[in-house]
Design an enzyme around this catalytic site. Structure first.
Site, short mmCIF file in Angstrom:
data_model
loop_
_atom_site.label_atom_id
_atom_site.label_comp_id
_atom_site.label_asym_id
_atom_site.label_seq_id
_atom_site.Cartn_x
_atom_site.Cartn_y
_atom_site.Cartn_z
N LYS A 193 35.09 38.04 29.21
CA LYS A 193 35.90 38.76 30.20
C LYS A 193 35.46 38.30 31.58
O LYS A 193 34.31 38.50 31.99
CB LYS A 193 35.69 40.26 30.04
CG LYS A 193 36.42 41.09 31.08
CD LYS A 193 36.27 42.57 30.83
CE LYS A 193 36.96 43.37 31.90
NZ LYS A 193 36.82 44.82 31.70
N ARG A 203 43.68 48.62 37.92
CA ARG A 203 42.71 49.57 38.51
C ARG A 203 43.41 50.72 39.19
O ARG A 203 42.86 51.82 39.29
CB ARG A 203 41.76 48.82 39.44
CG ARG A 203 40.84 47.94 38.61
CD ARG A 203 39.83 47.19 39.41
NE ARG A 203 39.14 46.23 38.53
CZ ARG A 203 38.39 45.24 38.96
NH1 ARG A 203 38.21 45.08 40.27
NH2 ARG A 203 37.82 44.43 38.11
N LYS A 246 39.81 37.12 28.20
CA LYS A 246 40.58 37.91 29.17
C LYS A 246 40.24 37.49 30.58
O LYS A 246 39.07 37.35 30.87
CB LYS A 246 40.19 39.38 28.98
CG LYS A 246 40.84 40.33 29.94
CD LYS A 246 40.30 41.71 29.75
CE LYS A 246 40.83 42.56 30.89
NZ LYS A 246 40.08 43.74 31.09
N TYR A 312 51.58 44.14 28.30
CA TYR A 312 52.48 45.20 28.77
C TYR A 312 53.92 44.80 28.50
O TYR A 312 54.83 45.61 28.65
CB TYR A 312 52.25 45.46 30.26
CG TYR A 312 50.81 45.78 30.58
CD1 TYR A 312 50.30 47.05 30.32
CD2 TYR A 312 49.94 44.81 31.08
CE1 TYR A 312 48.96 47.34 30.56
CE2 TYR A 312 48.60 45.10 31.33
CZ TYR A 312 48.12 46.36 31.07
OH TYR A 312 46.80 46.65 31.29
C1 PBG Z 1 37.89 48.22 31.91
C2 PBG Z 1 39.08 47.32 31.82
C3 PBG Z 1 39.76 46.63 32.84
C4 PBG Z 1 40.86 46.02 32.22
C5 PBG Z 1 40.79 46.33 30.88
N1 PBG Z 1 39.68 47.11 30.65
C6 PBG Z 1 39.57 46.58 34.29
C7 PBG Z 1 38.38 45.98 34.90
O1 PBG Z 1 37.53 45.35 34.26
O2 PBG Z 1 38.26 46.20 36.10
C8 PBG Z 1 41.91 45.21 32.93
C9 PBG Z 1 43.22 45.15 32.23
C10 PBG Z 1 44.37 44.70 33.06
O3 PBG Z 1 44.23 44.25 34.22
O4 PBG Z 1 45.49 44.80 32.56
N2 PBG Z 1 36.72 47.67 32.32
#
Ligand code: PBG
Length: 328
Positions: A193, A203, A246, A312
């Protein structure tokens, strides 16, 4: 001269030669859940995506099931006043996500329920881990992520999906689940990630923006490549069942590397909020044809090597292409 154009001559021929196709089984559909009844809140930064109260969520799941979707991912979104520095609302018994899982599983036992496991939506400071001496502390966060996972497993989650990017989180979760009799609850780890500018709209949707600093001390630096392989290898060693890259659209090379390195491991890719909105906003403004851009981006993620895609767009894609000639 080699004749390629005969392979593209009409829709039927093109379909015949297409070797990358998408179907409803490839998708994991993300959901934001809120407290209350009768709620279906639009999200300003994420067009056509809603925050649902559990009763409304059930209605929407019914719809995605009718499109063939059989996997969903849940994010809990709680009121600011319920947040504290330890993210307590994430793992207290009968927390929002656990209640959602129970209701979903009662209604739709066959759907696979994945739950996001991270503290950022529950902490007053908005970071994914606990804070110690002004830093995000790795080791003290692990037990809380494990506890959160356990509450989801108890409620009936099929997969818990840790996304906090704390080292050792998979091991800690696996141990806790095993010790409590949940050996068969699986882990989908957000292994690779990256710290990404494309999480912006999420967010706002999850109300999980860090109140200071950013996430670069725990999420990966986008200038790294092999580290993604190391992260995935470590998670598999710790007991992850499925792994994730991701974002997806801007990390197709990482998806491709990951798939060729871990051929037999189920690989998930997350087309994140900013990647979705890039297409959505540009299409809404009339600069692109949404169905074409959406389909091309999602197919590219699969073509790169993803087995499953969190998007989405899942609902819109399936709605549009259902009962239609997929590629022509
Ligand atoms: C939680 C999380 C995030 C996303 C998924 N789980 C946000 C982040 O790491 O700030 C992002 C998903 C998206 O942008 O669609 N940590």
């Amino acid at each position: 001269m080699k004749r390629f154009r005969k392979l593209r001559k009409d829709g039927q021929t093109r379909d015949k030669y297409a070797n990358v196709t998408l179907n409803s089984n490839d998708f994991i559909y993300p959901y934001f859940v809120v407290e209350g009844y009768n709620k279906r809140q639009p999200i300003q930064s994420l067009h056509n995506v809603y925050r649902f109260s559990i009763d409304e969520l059930i209605r929407d799941i019914e719809e995605v099931i009718s499109l063939g979707v059989n996997k969903i991912l849940l994010f809990g979104v709680i009121d600011e006043t319920l947040k504290d520095e330890f993210g307590t609302a994430a793992y207290i018994s009968s927390n929002l996500v656990s209640r959602a899982i129970k209701t979903i599983k009662q209604k739709f036992p066959a759907i696979l329920v994945f739950t996001d496991v991270c503290l950022c939506g529950y902490t007053s400071h908005g970071h994914c881990g606990l804070i110690k001496n002004q830093e995000i502390d790795n080791d003290s966060t692990l037990l809380f992520l494990a506890q959160m996972s356990l509450t989801h497993a108890e409620a009936g989650a099929d997969f818990v999906a840790p996304s906090a990017m704390m080292d050792g989180q998979v091991e800690s979760i696996r141990k806790t689940l095993n010790n409590s009799g949940f050996q068969s609850t699986k882990i989908l780890s957000y292994s690779a990630k990256y710290a990404s500018g494309f999480y912006g709209p999420f967010r706002d949707a999850a109300q999980s923006k860090p109140s200071f600093g950013d996430r670069r001390s725990y999420q990966m630096d986008y200038r790294t490549t092999d580290q993604a392989i190391d992260e995935i290898a470590a998670d598999l060693e710790e007991g992850a069942d499925w792994v994730m890259v991701k974002p997806a659209h801007t990390y197709l090379d990482i998806i491709c590397r990951a798939k060729s390195h871990f051929k037999d491991t189920s690989l998930v890719a997350y087309q994140v909020s900013g990647e979705y909105m890039m297409i959505k906003a540009a299409s809404d403004a009339g600069f692109m044809e949404e169905y074409l851009a959406m389909s091309e981006a999602l197919t590219a993620i699969k073509r790169a090597g993803a087995d499953y895609i969190i998007s989405y767009y899942a609902k819109k894609y399936l709605n549009h292409f259902q009962n239609k000639n997929l590629l022509s």
